[in-house]
Write a protein that holds these residues in place. Structure first.
Motif, PDB file in Angstrom:
ATOM      1  N   SER A   1       0.838  -1.197   0.000  1.00  0.00           N
ATOM      2  CA  SER A   1       0.000   0.000   0.000  1.00  0.00           C
ATOM      3  C   SER A   1       0.876   1.252   0.000  1.00  0.00           C
ATOM      4  CB  SER A   1      -0.926  -0.015   1.221  1.00  0.00           C
ATOM      5  OG  SER A   1      -1.778  -1.132   1.173  1.00  0.00           O
ATOM      6  N   ASP A   2       1.596   1.453  -1.104  1.00  0.00           N
ATOM      7  CA  ASP A   2       2.515   2.580  -1.187  1.00  0.00           C
ATOM      8  C   ASP A   2       1.969   3.648  -2.123  1.00  0.00           C
ATOM      9  OD1 ASP A   2       2.841   0.972  -3.403  1.00  0.00           O
ATOM     10  OD2 ASP A   2       4.953   1.455  -3.657  1.00  0.00           O
ATOM     11  N   VAL A   3       2.568   4.854  -2.009  1.00  0.00           N
ATOM     12  CA  VAL A   3       2.093   6.016  -2.747  1.00  0.00           C
ATOM     13  C   VAL A   3       3.275   6.684  -3.448  1.00  0.00           C
ATOM     14  CG1 VAL A   3       1.024   8.292  -2.554  1.00  0.00           C
ATOM     15  CG2 VAL A   3       0.226   6.413  -1.105  1.00  0.00           C
ATOM     16  N   ARG A   4       3.044   7.076  -4.701  1.00  0.00           N
ATOM     17  CA  ARG A   4       4.001   7.933  -5.411  1.00  0.00           C
ATOM     18  C   ARG A   4       3.202   9.106  -5.978  1.00  0.00           C
ATOM     19  NH1 ARG A   4       7.021   4.516  -7.756  1.00  0.00           N
ATOM     20  NH2 ARG A   4       8.802   4.961  -6.423  1.00  0.00           N
ATOM     21  N   SER A   5       3.576  10.303  -5.577  1.00  0.00           N
ATOM     22  CA  SER A   5       2.861  11.502  -6.017  1.00  0.00           C
ATOM     23  C   SER A   5       3.887  12.503  -6.527  1.00  0.00           C
ATOM     24  CB  SER A   5       2.052  12.095  -4.860  1.00  0.00           C
ATOM     25  OG  SER A   5       1.233  13.152  -5.304  1.00  0.00           O
TER      26      SER A   5
ATOM     27  N   GLY B   1       2.886  26.387   6.379  1.00  0.00           N
ATOM     28  CA  GLY B   1       2.401  26.894   7.654  1.00  0.00           C
ATOM     29  C   GLY B   1       1.664  28.205   7.523  1.00  0.00           C
ATOM     30  N   LYS B   2       2.080  29.030   6.532  1.00  0.00           N
ATOM     31  CA  LYS B   2       1.414  30.321   6.329  1.00  0.00           C
ATOM     32  C   LYS B   2       0.080  30.147   5.595  1.00  0.00           C
ATOM     33  CE  LYS B   2       4.941  32.857   7.824  1.00  0.00           C
ATOM     34  NZ  LYS B   2       4.885  33.789   8.962  1.00  0.00           N
ATOM     35  N   ALA B   3       0.112  29.370   4.506  1.00  0.00           N
ATOM     36  CA  ALA B   3      -1.074  29.234   3.659  1.00  0.00           C
ATOM     37  C   ALA B   3      -2.208  28.514   4.369  1.00  0.00           C
ATOM     38  CB  ALA B   3      -0.709  28.511   2.365  1.00  0.00           C
ATOM     39  N   LEU B   4      -1.872  27.515   5.196  1.00  0.00           N
ATOM     40  CA  LEU B   4      -2.887  26.742   5.904  1.00  0.00           C
ATOM     41  C   LEU B   4      -2.888  27.092   7.385  1.00  0.00           C
ATOM     42  CD1 LEU B   4      -2.368  23.231   4.214  1.00  0.00           C
ATOM     43  CD2 LEU B   4      -3.885  25.086   3.528  1.00  0.00           C
ATOM     44  N   GLY B   5      -2.493  28.338   7.673  1.00  0.00           N
ATOM     45  CA  GLY B   5      -2.305  28.778   9.052  1.00  0.00           C
ATOM     46  C   GLY B   5      -3.439  28.484  10.012  1.00  0.00           C
ATOM     47  N   PRO B   6      -4.691  28.679   9.634  1.00  0.00           N
ATOM     48  CA  PRO B   6      -5.765  28.390  10.587  1.00  0.00           C
ATOM     49  C   PRO B   6      -5.862  26.912  10.987  1.00  0.00           C
ATOM     50  CG  PRO B   6      -6.537  29.787   8.787  1.00  0.00           C
ATOM     51  CD  PRO B   6      -5.185  29.286   8.394  1.00  0.00           C
ATOM     52  N   PHE B   7      -5.320  26.033  10.155  1.00  0.00           N
ATOM     53  CA  PHE B   7      -5.500  24.599  10.413  1.00  0.00           C
ATOM     54  C   PHE B   7      -4.179  23.869  10.683  1.00  0.00           C
ATOM     55  CE2 PHE B   7      -8.473  26.144   7.149  1.00  0.00           C
ATOM     56  CZ  PHE B   7      -9.662  26.043   7.848  1.00  0.00           C
TER      57      PHE B   7
ATOM     58  N   ALA C   1      -4.905  12.026   0.264  1.00  0.00           N
ATOM     59  CA  ALA C   1      -4.313  12.051  -1.083  1.00  0.00           C
ATOM     60  C   ALA C   1      -4.887  13.204  -1.906  1.00  0.00           C
ATOM     61  CB  ALA C   1      -4.563  10.720  -1.795  1.00  0.00           C
ATOM     62  N   LYS C   2      -6.208  13.423  -1.814  1.00  0.00           N
ATOM     63  CA  LYS C   2      -6.835  14.523  -2.540  1.00  0.00           C
ATOM     64  C   LYS C   2      -6.370  15.871  -1.986  1.00  0.00           C
ATOM     65  CE  LYS C   2      -9.470  11.865  -5.116  1.00  0.00           C
ATOM     66  NZ  LYS C   2      -9.209  11.712  -6.569  1.00  0.00           N
ATOM     67  N   LEU C   3      -6.236  15.958  -0.663  1.00  0.00           N
ATOM     68  CA  LEU C   3      -5.794  17.197  -0.044  1.00  0.00           C
ATOM     69  C   LEU C   3      -4.375  17.544  -0.490  1.00  0.00           C
ATOM     70  CD1 LEU C   3      -6.251  19.513   1.928  1.00  0.00           C
ATOM     71  CD2 LEU C   3      -5.420  18.023   3.763  1.00  0.00           C
ATOM     72  N   HIS C   4      -3.520  16.537  -0.610  1.00  0.00           N
ATOM     73  CA  HIS C   4      -2.149  16.789  -1.054  1.00  0.00           C
ATOM     74  C   HIS C   4      -2.138  17.399  -2.459  1.00  0.00           C
ATOM     75  CE1 HIS C   4       2.130  16.354  -1.763  1.00  0.00           C
ATOM     76  NE2 HIS C   4       1.866  15.673  -2.861  1.00  0.00           N
TER      77      HIS C   4
ATOM     78  N   MET D   1      -0.622  21.072  -3.435  1.00  0.00           N
ATOM     79  CA  MET D   1       0.418  21.249  -4.442  1.00  0.00           C
ATOM     80  C   MET D   1      -0.055  22.166  -5.563  1.00  0.00           C
ATOM     81  SD  MET D   1       3.079  19.889  -3.347  1.00  0.00           S
ATOM     82  CE  MET D   1       3.943  20.398  -4.835  1.00  0.00           C
ATOM     83  N   TYR D   2      -1.323  22.096  -5.910  1.00  0.00           N
ATOM     84  CA  TYR D   2      -1.875  23.011  -6.919  1.00  0.00           C
ATOM     85  C   TYR D   2      -1.779  24.456  -6.420  1.00  0.00           C
ATOM     86  CZ  TYR D   2      -5.295  25.363  -9.911  1.00  0.00           C
ATOM     87  OH  TYR D   2      -5.914  26.247 -10.766  1.00  0.00           O
ATOM     88  N   ALA D   3      -2.139  24.664  -5.151  1.00  0.00           N
ATOM     89  CA  ALA D   3      -2.071  26.010  -4.577  1.00  0.00           C
ATOM     90  C   ALA D   3      -0.623  26.501  -4.515  1.00  0.00           C
ATOM     91  CB  ALA D   3      -2.696  26.013  -3.179  1.00  0.00           C
ATOM     92  N   PHE D   4       0.310  25.606  -4.188  1.00  0.00           N
ATOM     93  CA  PHE D   4       1.721  25.984  -4.123  1.00  0.00           C
ATOM     94  C   PHE D   4       2.241  26.372  -5.505  1.00  0.00           C
ATOM     95  CE2 PHE D   4       6.322  24.585  -3.754  1.00  0.00           C
ATOM     96  CZ  PHE D   4       6.718  25.668  -2.981  1.00  0.00           C
ATOM     97  N   ARG D   5       1.843  25.614  -6.522  1.00  0.00           N
ATOM     98  CA  ARG D   5       2.274  25.924  -7.892  1.00  0.00           C
ATOM     99  C   ARG D   5       1.753  27.296  -8.316  1.00  0.00           C
ATOM    100  NH1 ARG D   5      -0.181  24.866 -12.762  1.00  0.00           N
ATOM    101  NH2 ARG D   5      -1.652  23.383 -11.835  1.00  0.00           N
ATOM    102  N   LYS D   6       0.469  27.568  -8.036  1.00  0.00           N
ATOM    103  CA  LYS D   6      -0.103  28.855  -8.401  1.00  0.00           C
ATOM    104  C   LYS D   6       0.565  29.996  -7.637  1.00  0.00           C
ATOM    105  CE  LYS D   6      -3.068  27.629 -11.503  1.00  0.00           C
ATOM    106  NZ  LYS D   6      -2.874  28.093 -12.909  1.00  0.00           N
TER     107      LYS D   6
END
Length: 507
Positions: free
Chosen positions: A341-345, A369-375, A464-467, A471-476
């Motif tokens: 049960s391994d993952v490659r992303s 830590g900044k972008a998701l600061g509230p959580f 997995a979906k959250l990751h 990453m989409y937000a980081f790219r943008k």
């Protein structure tokens, strides 16, 4: 009988993909003149034989790559990543191909490989690279990455390879065999330069140590240049069946790849990129042809007949062996290991000008830590260990340890060493890597061999979906930083607004 002197004088070659379709057949030819180090993910389960030493290698691992290429003079690169390589694979095959090529190129340089021979596809001359299919763009990028190693690279570019158990030819064969009436879209009138498998093998072997082709891209092709429609007609003649062909110009490539996959049963991960490339003419260019290397001898019909006959014999042999009782366990095929049960992303981002993988790794953790600061909160200690927490939780959900030994040369490696979300006990090789694509500002951010601790179904549709969303937000975010950075440098008066280090300003 071979003497000791003759054995010692035989050059040693690395053969990647040795258990694959091209690799198996190339090995038979190479054994005549070379000692072979055959690489495969399951190489350790294979028995060595005369002139062949098997090694296991996962080219997603830099350590494996360095170790596996030891002791060779030349290397064949026959790797692609269209099929999933983990229980859950997230990311495009282009980005994964870039990682594999980069690891191979670095390992080849460090192990003193004298030449890399790479099998690619014919690239049309009259099209900008951005208009090429995903598959051909990826093949070009792989070529550039291999060349960035400084090791001389010979790229053999072929169109449709006619042989059993391949990729494109079996699709063509199944379409003609299964469809009495065939509706043909516009791309079936595109010209291609088919070449027999045997002729490709001659070109690959003939390139080793050949000074004339070092550092060059060589086109290869057989005596026939024809459209896919003409090939289908000739295939029907070889099969001895009557087929009706109806031209349908409005049938798009997207629709084509759907019905081709349904009819042939080919995995869409493999079939889709190949079918997308069929819109491009793939004909060997005279300026990139070399006598004795490029000029295939077998016609399409000859190669097709031989391929079908070989496939028939293999099926008969397999049925015979299956029916024969045997207590010899070694004679039975080695069963594939059940996937863990391994993952490659894998995702690609573009860094601001002048930034590298080490900056990207540190910046990503700070941004998270900044972008998701509230959580989310992130704490990085002086020892290079970063811990990611859900707000108000005392235990981290992930623990990432920077690995200075494995990092270097435009690479930053963080080991996944703990946290509530990681099955660290069984996933000791889990890691987060930041890898620069040579001569670009592109950075591939990759999670390898990660094993989640939560139940698989829950992980697949939550973490997995959250990751992917993160990453989409980081790219943008990086794209905005890059635009602001370019804008600020164009101003005569300097300022701190929009600099890549200003996370607070951009969120």
């Amino acid at each position: 009988m071979e003497t000791t002197t003759e054995r010692q004088s035989r050059p040693k070659v690395i053969l990647t993909g040795a258990s694959g379709y091209i690799g198996q057949n190339l090995m038979k030819k190479l054994k005549e003149d070379y000692d072979i180090i055959a690489l495969s993910r399951g190489g350790d389960s294979r028995e060595d034989e005369e002139h062949v030493e098997w090694r296991s290698c996962d080219f997603y691992s830099m350590d494996d790559s360095l170790e596996s290429l030891k002791g060779a003079d030349y290397a064949f690169y026959l790797i692609h990543s269209m099929m999933p390589s983990a229980k859950l694979t997230q990311g495009s095959f282009e980005d994964m191909d870039a990682i594999l090529a980069d690891h191979f190129a670095r390992a080849a340089r460090k192990n003193g490989i004298k030449q890399i021979v790479y099998l690619s596809g014919i690239v049309p001359d009259d099209l900008p690279e951005e208009e090429l299919s995903r598959h051909l763009r990826s093949r070009l990028e792989v070529q550039r990455i291999l060349e960035s190693s400084g090791v001389p690279v010979t790229t053999i570019r072929a169109g449709l390879i006619v042989g059993p158990q391949g990729s494109s030819f079996p699709i063509l064969y199944k379409l003609v065999k299964r469809l009495p009436v065939m509706t043909l879209p516009t791309w079936t009138r595109t010209k291609t330069h088919a070449i027999a498998l045997d002729d490709v093998l001659v070109a690959l072997k003939g390139s080793v140590g050949n000074e004339e082709v070092k550092g060059r891209a060589i086109d290869v092709g057989g005596p026939d240049v024809m459209s896919y429609k003409e090939m289908m007609k000739q295939m029907a003649e070889v099969l001895g069946v009557k087929r009706h062909f109806i031209d349908l110009p409005f049938l798009t490539v997207n629709l084509s790849r759907l019905w081709v996959t349904l009819i042939t049963g080919s995995p869409k991960e493999m079939a889709y990129p190949l079918i997308e490339s069929l819109i491009h003419p793939m004909v060997a260019h005279p300026d990139r042809m070399v006598e004795g290397i490029s000029d295939g001898k077998k016609t399409f019909k000859e190669a097709a007949r031989e391929s079908l006959e070989e496939e028939r014999k293999k099926k008969e042999e397999a049925e015979r062996k299956r029916d024969e009782p045997s207590d010899d366990k070694e004679s039975k095929p080695v069963a594939e290991k059940i996937k863990k049960s391994d993952v490659r992303s894998v995702q690609r981002v573009t860094l601001p000008e002048g930034k590298d993988a080490h900056w990207a790794g540190e910046y990503y953790l700070e941004w998270l830590g900044k972008a998701l600061g509230p959580f989310i909160r992130v704490r990085t200690d002086e020892d290079g260990v970063s811990r990611i927490y859900i707000r108000f939780f005392s235990r981290p959900i992930l623990e990432l340890s920077y690995d200075p030994v494995k990092s270097g040369e435009d690479r930053a490696v963080y080991r996944i060493t703990g946290g509530m979300f990681a099955n660290a006990k069984d996933a000791h090789s889990g890691r987060l890597e930041f890898l620069m694509i040579p001569d670009t500002s592109d950075c591939v951010v990759a999670i390898h061999d990660y094993m989640p601790s939560m139940p698989w179904f829950l992980y697949k549709y939550t973490q997995a979906k959250l990751h992917l969303a993160v990453m989409y937000a980081f790219r943008k975010h990086l794209e905005r930083q890059g635009r602001l950075g370019r804008s600020s440098t164009s101003k005569k008066a300097g300022g701190s607004v929009g600099t890549p280090s200003s996370i607070e300003a951009q969120g």
